[in-house]
Design an enzyme around this catalytic site. Structure first.
Site, PDB file in Angstrom:
ATOM      1  N   SER A 147       0.758  -1.173   0.269  1.00 19.53           N
ATOM      2  CA  SER A 147      -0.205   0.421  -0.146  1.00 19.53           C
ATOM      3  C   SER A 147       0.656   1.343   0.147  1.00 19.53           C
ATOM      4  CB  SER A 147      -0.500   0.169   1.547  1.00 19.53           C
ATOM      5  OG  SER A 147      -0.255  -0.139   2.318  1.00 19.53           O
ATOM      6  N   ASP A 205       6.113   2.719   6.284  1.00 17.17           N
ATOM      7  CA  ASP A 205       5.794   2.582   5.010  1.00 17.17           C
ATOM      8  C   ASP A 205       6.481   3.485   4.088  1.00 17.17           C
ATOM      9  OD1 ASP A 205       5.339  -0.429   7.039  1.00 17.17           O
ATOM     10  OD2 ASP A 205       3.006  -0.373   6.139  1.00 17.17           O
TER      11      ASP A 205
END
Ligand SMILES: Nc1ncnc2c1ncn2[C@@H]1O[C@H](COP(=O)(O)OP(=O)(O)OP(=O)(O)O)[C@@H](O)[C@H]1O
Ligand SMILES: C[C@@](O)(CCO)CC(=O)[O-]
Ligand SMILES: [Mg+2]
Length: 367
Positions: A147, A205
């Site tokens: 993602s 992330d």
């Protein structure tokens, strides 16, 4: 409106230590992978915005005029990179036909795309017609930051196409790089994409997806670890599907229910990350010894137990840990857990081709 075409890519990541704890202000250590997501943005004259997402079998388009109706009435602000615009998200949900809290893979990917597209171009007063195609070497929803890599590619491409950041392709230097300011902007918009997909991301992330390398992440502070020993890590995909959003929310629920039990677990994970960082720096300064590897392995075992306490384990991950341990190797989940991928530390004396066959065949029999 003239927009700049581009091709972008961003890496996935593996978290060594600190997943989930990092969402609550603790330290995480993460490293980029040589598995990447790629994006191509093409200018068109179709008066349509098209998105092609072959990994999730999604091919959609909208009339630019329809998307224009989603922009706030004149005078209202759009394009604040620091805050998610709840009203725009609501309008987009209506357009896509999903409710708040959707877990549908396609809807989340589309919402993230349209949100960044509208926000980035709103300021220019005109929405361009374009086609964006994204494909990835990363498994979707398996703990390797798919993602974030997706959001980083969207942010970089749309900022570049709109002229908000310079287009690297127009630069004569093939080695041209963005500076700190542009990278920071990409990271911030990618974080908004992550917020749409995840709900409550820590930002680790998208930081790795933007900057790459190995880094320490703590409450938004990104510290690259420039000198680290070469570590060999085996990635295993249990192929058990799971949602980061659900898992992150589950840990939060457990914290609310049992704060005096779960908070110390998160603090202990923080200490695991710090001890790992300390050990890695000792391995860099001295020659790595078997004792260093003993410590790294024990930290992996401790963290895996903590992650199980947080409720983000899975029987398939237990199997990975058991099967690898039977061969003297130590494993833990990576990313949000609940299935997805695990990492196994390989000592320098473990020849991959030697362990690969018995180990992988054992693993494949299970998964
Ligand atoms: N190649 C892709 N094409 C389209 N959408 C993608 C792609 N990769 C990821 N996504 C979006 O990201 C979502 C998966 O994100 P999720 O955070 O649940 O998993 P992950 O990022 O792979 O794992 P983790 O967050 O634990 O590292 C998908 O449901 C989809 O909406
Ligand atoms: C589970 C989590 O800690 C890592 C997911 O890769 C979530 C986050 O930090 O945003
Ligand atoms: Mg993710």
């Amino acid at each position: 409106m003239h927009i700049k075409e581009c091709i972008m890519s961003a890496p996935g990541k593996a978290i060594l230590h600190g997943e989930h704890a990092v969402v609550h202000g603790n330290v995480a250590l993460a490293v980029s992978l040589n598995l990447r997501t790629y994006l191509r943005l093409q200018a068109t004259s179709t008066s349509k915005v098209c998105i092609n997402l072959p990994n999730i079998n999604t091919f959609l388009s909208w009339d630019v005029t329809k998307l224009k109706q989603l922009l706030p009435d004149s005078g209202a602000e759009l394009g604040n990179v620091n805050e998610l615009d709840a009203e725009l998200v609501r309008r987009l949900r209506d357009l896509v036909g999903v409710s708040n809290g959707t877990l549908d893979t396609r809807s989340m990917a589309i919402l993230a795309f349209l949100y960044i597209y509208l926000s980035v171009f709103a300021g220019s007063g005109e929405l361009p017609s374009l086609t964006v195609s994204v494909w990835s070497e990363l498994p979707t929803g398996a703990g390797l930051g798919s993602s974030a890599a997706y959001s980083v590619c969207l942010a970089a491409a749309l900022l570049s196409a709109s002229g908000t950041i310079p287009s690297l392709l127009s630069d004569q230097e093939s080695t041209a790089r963005w500076g700190e300011v542009e990278m920071e902007l990409i990271n911030r918009w990618a974080f908004q994409g992550e917020r749409i997909i995840h709900g409550n991301p820590s930002g680790v992330d998208n930081a790795v997806g933007t900057w790459g390398g190995i880094l320490r992440y703590h409450s938004g502070k990104i510290t690259p670890l420039n000198r680290v020993p070469m570590l060999r890590i085996l990635l295993t995909n249990t192929k058990v599907p799971r949602s980061t959003k659900v898992l992150v929310a589950g840990v939060k629920d457990k914290m609310n229910k049992f704060p005096s039990i779960i908070n110390p677990v998160l603090e202990s994970v923080n200490a695991v990350s710090c001890t790992c960082e300390q050990t890695l720096s000792e391995m860099t300064n001295d020659t790595p010894t078997p004792e260093h590897y003993n410590i790294l392995e024990e930290l992996i075992d401790i963290n895996q137990h903590h992650l199980n306490v947080m409720g983000v384990g899975h029987p398939a991950l237990d199997t990975l840990c058991r099967v690898t341990l039977a061969r003297g190797l130590h494993s833990k989940l990576t990313g949000a857990g609940g299935g997805g991928c695990g990492i196994t530390l390989l000592r320098p004396d473990v020849f991959f081709y030697q362990c690969q066959r018995p180990l992988l065949s054992a693993l494949m029999n299970r998964f």
